[in-house]
Design a protein around this motif. Structure first.
Motif, PDB file in Angstrom:
ATOM      1  N   SER A 226       0.859  -1.189   0.000  1.00  0.00           N
ATOM      2  CA  SER A 226       0.000   0.000   0.000  1.00  0.00           C
ATOM      3  C   SER A 226       0.888   1.230   0.000  1.00  0.00           C
ATOM      4  CB  SER A 226      -0.891   0.006   1.245  1.00  0.00           C
ATOM      5  OG  SER A 226      -0.113  -0.261   2.397  1.00  0.00           O
ATOM      6  N   SER A 227       0.331   2.343  -0.512  1.00  0.00           N
ATOM      7  CA  SER A 227       1.121   3.563  -0.625  1.00  0.00           C
ATOM      8  C   SER A 227       1.668   3.993   0.735  1.00  0.00           C
ATOM      9  CB  SER A 227       0.247   4.672  -1.226  1.00  0.00           C
ATOM     10  OG  SER A 227       0.876   5.904  -1.035  1.00  0.00           O
ATOM     11  N   SER A 228       0.774   4.019   1.728  1.00  0.00           N
ATOM     12  CA  SER A 228       1.212   4.354   3.085  1.00  0.00           C
ATOM     13  C   SER A 228       1.025   3.113   3.968  1.00  0.00           C
ATOM     14  CB  SER A 228       0.423   5.556   3.595  1.00  0.00           C
ATOM     15  OG  SER A 228       0.883   5.915   4.882  1.00  0.00           O
ATOM     16  N   HIS A 229       0.391   3.281   5.139  1.00  0.00           N
ATOM     17  CA  HIS A 229       0.159   2.116   6.001  1.00  0.00           C
ATOM     18  C   HIS A 229      -0.785   1.127   5.315  1.00  0.00           C
ATOM     19  CE1 HIS A 229       2.208   4.480   8.920  1.00  0.00           C
ATOM     20  NE2 HIS A 229       1.240   5.369   9.029  1.00  0.00           N
ATOM     21  N   VAL A 230      -0.687  -0.134   5.679  1.00  0.00           N
ATOM     22  CA  VAL A 230      -1.601  -1.148   5.132  1.00  0.00           C
ATOM     23  C   VAL A 230      -3.011  -0.808   5.639  1.00  0.00           C
ATOM     24  CG1 VAL A 230      -2.172  -3.602   5.073  1.00  0.00           C
ATOM     25  CG2 VAL A 230       0.237  -2.878   5.163  1.00  0.00           C
ATOM     26  N   PRO A 231      -3.992  -0.713   4.737  1.00  0.00           N
ATOM     27  CA  PRO A 231      -5.350  -0.349   5.175  1.00  0.00           C
ATOM     28  C   PRO A 231      -5.854  -1.242   6.308  1.00  0.00           C
ATOM     29  CG  PRO A 231      -5.217  -0.231   2.810  1.00  0.00           C
ATOM     30  CD  PRO A 231      -3.907  -0.803   3.278  1.00  0.00           C
ATOM     31  N   TYR A 232      -6.783  -0.669   7.078  1.00  0.00           N
ATOM     32  CA  TYR A 232      -7.303  -1.361   8.266  1.00  0.00           C
ATOM     33  C   TYR A 232      -7.968  -2.687   7.913  1.00  0.00           C
ATOM     34  CZ  TYR A 232      -6.714   3.000  10.921  1.00  0.00           C
ATOM     35  OH  TYR A 232      -6.198   4.106  11.536  1.00  0.00           O
ATOM     36  N   GLU A 233      -7.960  -3.600   8.892  1.00  0.00           N
ATOM     37  CA  GLU A 233      -8.577  -4.916   8.721  1.00  0.00           C
ATOM     38  C   GLU A 233     -10.072  -4.796   8.405  1.00  0.00           C
ATOM     39  OE1 GLU A 233      -7.505  -7.842   8.433  1.00  0.00           O
ATOM     40  OE2 GLU A 233      -9.206  -9.149   8.907  1.00  0.00           O
ATOM     41  N   ALA A 234     -10.780  -3.872   9.042  1.00  0.00           N
ATOM     42  CA  ALA A 234     -12.228  -3.734   8.789  1.00  0.00           C
ATOM     43  C   ALA A 234     -12.479  -3.424   7.310  1.00  0.00           C
ATOM     44  CB  ALA A 234     -12.817  -2.641   9.674  1.00  0.00           C
ATOM     45  N   ASP A 274      -2.898   1.491  17.047  1.00  0.00           N
ATOM     46  CA  ASP A 274      -2.511   2.830  17.464  1.00  0.00           C
ATOM     47  C   ASP A 274      -3.206   3.904  16.623  1.00  0.00           C
ATOM     48  OD1 ASP A 274      -0.878   4.857  18.759  1.00  0.00           O
ATOM     49  OD2 ASP A 274       0.258   4.941  16.893  1.00  0.00           O
ATOM     50  N   HIS A 275      -3.142   3.749  15.305  1.00  0.00           N
ATOM     51  CA  HIS A 275      -3.739   4.767  14.427  1.00  0.00           C
ATOM     52  C   HIS A 275      -5.245   4.858  14.658  1.00  0.00           C
ATOM     53  CE1 HIS A 275      -0.203   3.646  11.568  1.00  0.00           C
ATOM     54  NE2 HIS A 275       0.198   4.271  12.640  1.00  0.00           N
ATOM     55  N   ALA A 276      -5.887   3.691  14.788  1.00  0.00           N
ATOM     56  CA  ALA A 276      -7.332   3.665  15.006  1.00  0.00           C
ATOM     57  C   ALA A 276      -7.693   4.384  16.302  1.00  0.00           C
ATOM     58  CB  ALA A 276      -7.821   2.218  15.054  1.00  0.00           C
ATOM     59  N   ASP A 281     -11.665   5.510  16.354  1.00  0.00           N
ATOM     60  CA  ASP A 281     -12.530   4.715  15.474  1.00  0.00           C
ATOM     61  C   ASP A 281     -12.689   3.312  16.075  1.00  0.00           C
ATOM     62  OD1 ASP A 281     -13.744   3.255  13.458  1.00  0.00           O
ATOM     63  OD2 ASP A 281     -12.646   4.288  11.857  1.00  0.00           O
ATOM     64  N   PRO A 282     -13.824   3.047  16.752  1.00  0.00           N
ATOM     65  CA  PRO A 282     -13.927   1.790  17.503  1.00  0.00           C
ATOM     66  C   PRO A 282     -13.877   0.541  16.638  1.00  0.00           C
ATOM     67  CG  PRO A 282     -16.049   2.934  17.454  1.00  0.00           C
ATOM     68  CD  PRO A 282     -15.037   3.871  16.862  1.00  0.00           C
ATOM     69  N   ALA A 283     -14.474   0.585  15.437  1.00  0.00           N
ATOM     70  CA  ALA A 283     -14.456  -0.605  14.576  1.00  0.00           C
ATOM     71  C   ALA A 283     -13.047  -0.845  14.028  1.00  0.00           C
ATOM     72  CB  ALA A 283     -15.442  -0.442  13.428  1.00  0.00           C
ATOM     73  N   ALA A 284     -12.328   0.229  13.729  1.00  0.00           N
ATOM     74  CA  ALA A 284     -10.959   0.081  13.230  1.00  0.00           C
ATOM     75  C   ALA A 284     -10.087  -0.561  14.299  1.00  0.00           C
ATOM     76  CB  ALA A 284     -10.394   1.442  12.829  1.00  0.00           C
ATOM     77  N   THR A 285     -10.224  -0.087  15.544  1.00  0.00           N
ATOM     78  CA  THR A 285      -9.433  -0.656  16.644  1.00  0.00           C
ATOM     79  C   THR A 285      -9.790  -2.122  16.852  1.00  0.00           C
ATOM     80  OG1 THR A 285      -9.527   1.505  17.736  1.00  0.00           O
ATOM     81  CG2 THR A 285      -8.756  -0.339  19.054  1.00  0.00           C
ATOM     82  N   LEU A 286     -11.096  -2.387  16.960  1.00  0.00           N
ATOM     83  CA  LEU A 286     -11.559  -3.756  17.226  1.00  0.00           C
ATOM     84  C   LEU A 286     -11.023  -4.732  16.191  1.00  0.00           C
ATOM     85  CD1 LEU A 286     -13.437  -5.886  18.569  1.00  0.00           C
ATOM     86  CD2 LEU A 286     -15.200  -5.158  16.930  1.00  0.00           C
ATOM     87  N   TRP A 287     -11.226  -4.413  14.912  1.00  0.00           N
ATOM     88  CA  TRP A 287     -10.881  -5.398  13.884  1.00  0.00           C
ATOM     89  C   TRP A 287      -9.379  -5.532  13.701  1.00  0.00           C
ATOM     90  CZ3 TRP A 287     -13.608  -9.302  12.414  1.00  0.00           C
ATOM     91  CH2 TRP A 287     -15.001  -9.253  12.602  1.00  0.00           C
ATOM     92  N   ASP A 288      -8.624  -4.472  13.982  1.00  0.00           N
ATOM     93  CA  ASP A 288      -7.173  -4.641  13.906  1.00  0.00           C
ATOM     94  C   ASP A 288      -6.650  -5.476  15.080  1.00  0.00           C
ATOM     95  OD1 ASP A 288      -7.208  -2.969  11.532  1.00  0.00           O
ATOM     96  OD2 ASP A 288      -5.062  -2.719  11.916  1.00  0.00           O
ATOM     97  N   ILE A 289      -7.328  -5.418  16.222  1.00  0.00           N
ATOM     98  CA  ILE A 289      -6.944  -6.322  17.326  1.00  0.00           C
ATOM     99  C   ILE A 289      -7.333  -7.758  16.972  1.00  0.00           C
ATOM    100  CG2 ILE A 289      -7.385  -6.943  19.732  1.00  0.00           C
ATOM    101  CD1 ILE A 289      -7.627  -3.956  20.338  1.00  0.00           C
ATOM    102  N   GLN A 344     -20.754  -2.067  12.247  1.00  0.00           N
ATOM    103  CA  GLN A 344     -19.732  -1.193  11.663  1.00  0.00           C
ATOM    104  C   GLN A 344     -18.841  -2.003  10.730  1.00  0.00           C
ATOM    105  OE1 GLN A 344     -17.904   1.671  14.171  1.00  0.00           O
ATOM    106  NE2 GLN A 344     -19.726   1.973  15.426  1.00  0.00           N
ATOM    107  N   LYS A 345     -18.931  -1.714   9.441  1.00  0.00           N
ATOM    108  CA  LYS A 345     -18.262  -2.526   8.420  1.00  0.00           C
ATOM    109  C   LYS A 345     -17.193  -1.735   7.665  1.00  0.00           C
ATOM    110  CE  LYS A 345     -21.100  -6.057   9.027  1.00  0.00           C
ATOM    111  NZ  LYS A 345     -20.638  -7.208   9.798  1.00  0.00           N
ATOM    112  N   GLY A 346     -16.583  -0.813   8.322  1.00  0.00           N
ATOM    113  CA  GLY A 346     -15.528  -0.033   7.680  1.00  0.00           C
ATOM    114  C   GLY A 346     -15.042   1.049   8.620  1.00  0.00           C
ATOM    115  N   THR A 347     -14.052   1.796   8.176  1.00  0.00           N
ATOM    116  CA  THR A 347     -13.373   2.754   9.058  1.00  0.00           C
ATOM    117  C   THR A 347     -13.566   4.195   8.586  1.00  0.00           C
ATOM    118  OG1 THR A 347     -11.312   2.822   7.817  1.00  0.00           O
ATOM    119  CG2 THR A 347     -11.566   1.012   9.405  1.00  0.00           C
ATOM    120  N   PHE A 348     -13.216   5.112   9.474  1.00  0.00           N
ATOM    121  CA  PHE A 348     -13.244   6.531   9.107  1.00  0.00           C
ATOM    122  C   PHE A 348     -12.265   6.817   7.971  1.00  0.00           C
ATOM    123  CE2 PHE A 348     -14.403   7.248  13.788  1.00  0.00           C
ATOM    124  CZ  PHE A 348     -15.758   7.114  13.514  1.00  0.00           C
ATOM    125  N   GLU A 349     -11.127   6.135   7.974  1.00  0.00           N
ATOM    126  CA  GLU A 349     -10.147   6.329   6.897  1.00  0.00           C
ATOM    127  C   GLU A 349     -10.787   6.017   5.537  1.00  0.00           C
ATOM    128  OE1 GLU A 349      -5.709   5.165   7.014  1.00  0.00           O
ATOM    129  OE2 GLU A 349      -6.660   3.453   6.048  1.00  0.00           O
TER     130      GLU A 349
END
Ligand code: ZN
Length: 503
Positions: A226-234, A274-276, A281-289, A344-349
């Motif tokens: 990915s161009s920057s960080h790998v997109p979130y798991e969600a 960390d970024h989530a 962003d609760p769904a981003a944090t949850l799914w990355d954990i 929640q099926k996606g992130t703010f990003e």
């Protein structure tokens, strides 16, 4: 007593030394503990706190129907807490925390394996490489980001990622898997160097998507997805974003490293927790954990089958300090709120990328409905539009590194304390915080160890002992570091968003 006075009185230094010594004696008194390990895996939950763990643990049990591998780790392995402060700040950032782990000494925030006065430190994976170990880095951040980089290279600026990519080439680890094509791609790099070609010339297989990763037979691997960080798991899981999962990258790394006759060292980083948390962003944090948990499962299975491997897990600091709070009479509605995370099926990003620079309130309402399962009122949608177009952010407090995503979080906070209409998670900040974090070891010979509370620098002691390395990096005192920092003409941030550089 002010903190400076405590330092002068030697209270803090004394306490840190005592803690470290205590932990060491607890370990060394146990026969057979931390016998020499052929392989070492250091597994990082970047920016994860205990409330994050509690939310993921509950969600995993209740919705996914299974306990977390992390819960099994904590229950059957040996675990405790680690203090995370840097040399001069109780709130660390990732490079100083990474340095404490990788060099065994405290540093100031901002540099990689280096003291504030420019003295370079030797990080643990460089020492392991001198022993003939194979080296691997796997991360969902840009692979040149602070936590992986602090284990292999020294650089005064953690953000010099183009240069760090060149240092990686020179270092010659066997596996680099993560994000950050912009630091390798000649079309994007400022100096137009083709880092892909340079790695390929040194025998690396270069892969850029999950299919190439699976298909590659190369023994040395550079994978940048990915161009920057790998997109979130969600977003990977529910929105079809085409990147490998952390578990997939870990599965690709392990057999390549395990093929080496003298063993290996590997860092696996679940970086985006960390970024989530920065973005609330609760769904981003949850799914990355949860994604980290799948990778941890892979690693624990490897250790079970290869008992000459020591696994260490840790979080470098807490971020955002979310709290799952009780709701309803006698908190009877506390669980119902968390279960709403299933909508929640996606992130703010992902949403912000879709909305672009000039969205309409209707677009905002529609995206919140489809991605977050939230019915936003028109006035709330306007708040989001203002955040994107006018930089008017919520919450309007100094503890936030203000940015649009925090506003998206704050417009969808629970409004009914008795009957949850949204997940009952509140955020204290958009910044790192000072809390101690999780720490644990897993593998043959650690079963009887007592851990308790350690300083984060003690990880270096554990790793060097396990690998049979005797090495001490130079120590800098907090007073010396403060003198150096004072002599620097620090420029204030031009815009609060610049604070985001420090993640
Ligand atoms: Zn971090």
């Amino acid at each position: 007593m002010k903190r400076r006075d405590l330092i002068k009185a030697g209270v803090m230094a004394g306490a840190a030394a005592a803690l470290s010594a205590q932990s060491q004696s607890a370990l060394s008194n146990q026969p057979g503990i931390l016998t020499r390990a052929r392989n070492l895996i250091f597994f990082v939950y970047d920016g994860m706190g205990w409330e994050d763990y509690a939310i993921a643990q509950f969600y995993s049990r209740r919705v996914l129907g299974k306990p977390l591998a992390l819960e099994r780790f904590l229950a059957t392995g040996v675990s405790g807490l680690q203090n995370t402060n840097s040399l001069t700040s109780f709130v660390t950032e990732s490079s100083a925390a990474g340095n404490a782990w990788s060099t065994g000494v405290k540093t100031v925030n901002g540099g990689l394996a280096i003291h504030a006065d420019g003295r370079k430190l030797t990080p643990i994976f460089a020492l392991a490489k001198q022993q003939g170990k194979a080296v691997g880095l796997v991360s969902t951040a840009t692979i040149t980001h602070a936590t992986p980089a602090s284990f292999v290279v020294s650089n005064p600026d953690r953000n010099a990622e183009e240069q760090i990519a060149e240092q990686y080439l020179e270092f010659g680890a066997e596996v680099y898997l993560g994000g950050g094509t912009r630091f390798f791609d000649p079309a994007v790099r400022r100096d137009k160097k083709d880092m892909y070609a340079a790695f390929a010339a040194k025998g690396y297989g270069v892969v850029k998507n999950p299919r190439e990763l699976e298909a590659s037979n190369a023994s040395k691997l550079l994978g940048v997805f990915s161009s920057s960080h790998v997109p979130y798991e969600a977003d990977r899981r529910f929105q079809g974003v085409d990147v490998p999962s952390l578990a997939q990258m870990t599965r690709a790394a392990l057999p390549r490293l395990a093929a080496h006759s003298k063993g290996f060292v590997l860092q696996v980083e679940a970086a985006r927790i960390d970024h989530a948390n920065h973005l609330n962003d609760p769904a981003a944090t949850l799914w990355d954990i949860l994604a980290a948990d799948e990778a941890l499962e892979v690693v624990m299975n490897f250790v079970d089958q290869n008992p000459d491997t020591l696994l260490i897990i840790g979080s470098d600091h807490v971020c955002g300090a979310p709290a799952l709070y009780g709701t309803g009479r006698s908190y009877l509605e506390g669980s119902a709120g968390v279960l709403l995370l299933a909508n929640q099926k996606g992130t703010f990003e992902f949403m912000l990328a879709r909305l672009g620079n000039n969205p309409s309130p209707e677009q905002v309402v529609e995206l919140f409905r489809t991605v977050k399962g939230v019915a936003l009122k028109p006035e709330q949608a306007q708040v989001v539009v203002d955040a994107i177009t006018k930089r008017v952010y919520l919450p309007d407090t100094v503890r936030y590194s203000v940015q649009p995503a925090n506003t998206l979080s704050w417009v969808m906070r629970q409004t009914d304390a008795n009957k949850p209409d949204l997940p009952n998670i509140g955020w204290n900040s958009g910044q790192h915080t000072a809390s101690p974090t999780v720490f644990g070891v897993y593998g043959r010979g650690v079963a009887a160890a007592r851990i308790g509370l350690i300083d984060n620098t003690y990880n270096f002691t554990l790793m060097t002992r396990a690998l049979g390395i005797r090495f001490q990096n130079p120590v800098m005192s907090e007073q010396e570091a403060l003198e150096v920092l004072k002599s620097r003409a620090e420029q204030p941030w031009k815009h609060p968003e610049d604070a985001l550089a420090l993640v």
